[in-house]
Write a protein that holds these residues in place. Structure first.
Motif, PDB file in Angstrom:
ATOM      1  N   GLN A   1       0.866  -1.183   0.000  1.00 36.49           N
ATOM      2  CA  GLN A   1       0.000   0.000   0.000  1.00 36.49           C
ATOM      3  C   GLN A   1       0.896   1.224   0.000  1.00 36.49           C
ATOM      4  N   ASP A   2       0.432   2.273  -0.672  1.00 31.87           N
ATOM      5  CA  ASP A   2       1.258   3.467  -0.753  1.00 31.87           C
ATOM      6  C   ASP A   2       0.942   4.486   0.327  1.00 31.87           C
ATOM      7  N   THR A   3      -0.137   4.241   1.078  1.00 31.01           N
ATOM      8  CA  THR A   3      -0.495   5.107   2.203  1.00 31.01           C
ATOM      9  C   THR A   3      -0.937   4.227   3.374  1.00 31.01           C
ATOM     10  N   VAL A   4      -0.401   4.500   4.550  1.00 33.80           N
ATOM     11  CA  VAL A   4      -0.799   3.782   5.756  1.00 33.80           C
ATOM     12  C   VAL A   4      -1.665   4.722   6.590  1.00 33.80           C
ATOM     13  N   TYR A   5      -2.928   4.344   6.751  1.00 30.92           N
ATOM     14  CA  TYR A   5      -3.842   5.119   7.588  1.00 30.92           C
ATOM     15  C   TYR A   5      -3.875   4.486   8.976  1.00 30.92           C
ATOM     16  N   LEU A   6      -3.199   5.103   9.902  1.00 29.45           N
ATOM     17  CA  LEU A   6      -3.239   4.633  11.268  1.00 29.45           C
ATOM     18  C   LEU A   6      -4.518   5.183  11.908  1.00 29.45           C
ATOM     19  N   ASP A   7      -5.251   4.325  12.582  1.00 32.48           N
ATOM     20  CA  ASP A   7      -6.523   4.766  13.112  1.00 32.48           C
ATOM     21  C   ASP A   7      -6.347   5.798  14.223  1.00 32.48           C
ATOM     22  N   THR A   8      -7.428   6.475  14.544  1.00 31.65           N
ATOM     23  CA  THR A   8      -7.415   7.528  15.546  1.00 31.65           C
ATOM     24  C   THR A   8      -6.813   7.039  16.857  1.00 31.65           C
TER      25      THR A   8
END
Length: 514
Positions: free
Chosen positions: A36-43
């Protein structure tokens, strides 16, 4: 020690699966590929570490490569942290990947919202992981939302000990202590301005009331909860929400892990404990989820009014019991309890109870359970001692169901009164082995005990695994409600009028989308 007499990093790990001798001989020319090119770490809450997230980095070429640097774009000032091949830091040098092989990247974050933003309750924080530099540079974006909160926790003293509450004396005369603290005046009202995160047990002192405003969010760390002492009260009064997903006006009690994989995990925190002698409790438009016990109520306050009035409330994913009352005095309407490791509703050691338009179900799938959705008792066995107390309970326009054949168990001791009635209630009780055939407690032909009861017909819930206990248009509960009871509770838990044709349970039926 305060006395309270009552019962009871981001670490990114890049692990190499292979290596090579000389990157300069076979440079990658920026041809790495990523899962994945973006890692969305949760809140995450401010100053609280996130979970670990991972990305896979592929070398799909036929040559072994060496990456000169893997580093965070913000450098040493970044709130993200990396660990590559067991080496922690903001910059790691000389990482090798064999041909057609890969490495894993694990990412975590911890950030202080006050240092990042002025007077904001939440802040979007970003960075990048840079692989190599110059014309060969490739990036993975990192994004997380940092949320501010009130943090409430026991005081830690100079000697290293922690503030405790006393739970009384055990059978050997020893004091029982638990990590906890007394709420002071500043925190006897929880607002909806920003969340509350509680460590240990927050105690409501005698003679005081904890007021929780509509839209408040209360999060508990492991083994934490709220204890309401003798003479104290808890009033959690939310209001009807317009968005059934956001529940913007609902009061929500849950754990402090905000990642999606924790959204329905039972047992993340302890309980809301209404102790003996506590009084005047009110719960309205409240959701309680992922606890060990949702609400634990010890005894009534001795008054002629219910000690607990609970309305429009949902309790889900309790590791043990959703609502456990010992000699309680409860008046309930539009209450939904599902997915409990033992019973969803346990009325133990007698008490006085009225349940109108409630849905008590249990579709627990996390292991074996030996108790039904509803367990009613006028006694409690503690060691070799049997305690008894009179029981008087009434269910009207309710649903009692689940994924076991028998979802109601009546445990009577003839040493105390055992009075109960089920009126206009859909009940699952498939006694295949005739275990209770001669037991008069389950004489469904006795209208003094069971009036207009529907046995073993399908309630047609929307999605029991997702705790969506709305019933469909073909439900056996449709139109079967007692009108007098419906007049007392004219709207269902979603605010839908039920006067014209009352259905059983907390929800009026709806047409499901195909």
């Amino acid at each position: 020690m305060k006395q309270f007499f009552i019962f009871f990093p981001i670490i990114a790990l890049i692990s190499l699966s292979s290596c090579r001798d000389d990157f300069e001989l076979e440079p990658s020319f920026g041809e790495l590929e990523f899962s994945q090119d973006t890692v969305y770490l949760d809140t995450v809450f401010t100053n609280i570490a996130s979970s670990t997230y991972k990305v896979k980095v592929y070398n799909k070429s036929n040559q072994d490569i060496r990456i000169p640097t893997i580093q965070l774009n913000r450098g040493e000032d970044s709130n993200f942290r990396l660990n590559v091949d067991g080496v922690a830091g903001k910059r790691i040098n000389d990482i090798n990947i064999l041909a057609r092989d890969s490495i894993f990247v694990f990412v975590e974050v911890t950030a202080d919202i006050e240092a990042l933003s002025q007077n904001q309750l939440s802040f979007l924080y970003t960075d990048q992981i840079n692989f190599d530099s110059g014309s060969n540079r490739q990036q993975i974006e990192l994004v997380t939302l940092i949320q501010d909160a009130h943090f409430l926790y026991p005081e830690r003293f100079a000697d290293g000990s922690t503030e405790t509450l006393s739970l009384g004396i055990d059978a050997e005369g020893e004091e029982i202590q638990i990590d906890g603290f007394i709420l002071d005046d500043e925190y006897l009202t929880f607002t909806n301005q920003k969340p509350y995160v509680i460590y240990g047990f927050a105690g409501v002192p005698s003679g005081r009331t904890l007021n929780i405003e509509a839209g408040a969010r209360i999060h508990f760390h492991d083994n934490s909860g709220i204890i309401v002492s003798n003479g104290a009260s808890m009033k959690a009064n939310g209001s009807l929400s317009s968005d059934t997903d956001l529940l913007e006006n609902e009061i929500i009690f849950e754990g402090d892990r905000l990642e999606p994989e924790f959204s329905d995990v039972p047992g993340q925190w302890a309980a809301i404990w209404l102790t003996e002698g506590s009084t005047g409790h009110e719960f309205n438009y409240v959701t309680i989820k992922n606890s060990t016990v949702g609400i634990l109520m010890d005894s009534n306050d001795g008054s002629s009014d219910p000690t607990l009035k609970i309305k429009n409330t949902q309790i889900y994913n309790s590791a043990n019991v959703g609502l456990l009352a010992r000699t309680g005095f409860i008046d309930a309407e539009n209450v939904v309890i599902n997915n409990s490791g033992q019973s969803s509703l346990n009325l133990s050691l007698g008490g006085q109870y009225n349940f109108r338009h409630c849905t008590f179900t249990n579709y627990w799938r996390s292991g074996f359970r030996q108790f039904p959705a509803v367990l009613i008792e006028n006694n409690l066995q503690v060691g070799e001692t049997l305690f008894v107390s009179d029981l008087d309970v009434n269910f009207s326009n309710c649903i009692i169901y689940g994924n076991e054949s028998i979802e109601l168990l009546l445990n009577e001791s003839d040493e105390a009164e055992f009075n109960y009635k089920f009126q206009n209630t859909l009940l699952r009780f498939n006694d295949f082995n005739n275990q209770f055939a001669d037991n008069e407690l389950y004489n469904f032909e006795n209208s003094d005990l069971f009036e207009n009861v529907i046995l073993n017909e399908t309630p047609e819930f929307l999605n029991t695994e997702e705790n969506q206990m709305i019933i469909g248009e073909d439900s056996a509960a449709n139109g079967m409600g007692d009108q007098t009871t419906a007049n007392l509770v004219p709207f269902d838990i979603l605010g839908k009028n039920r006067i014209q044709s009352p259905d059983l349970g907390a929800y009026q039926s709806t047409q499901f989308e195909e």
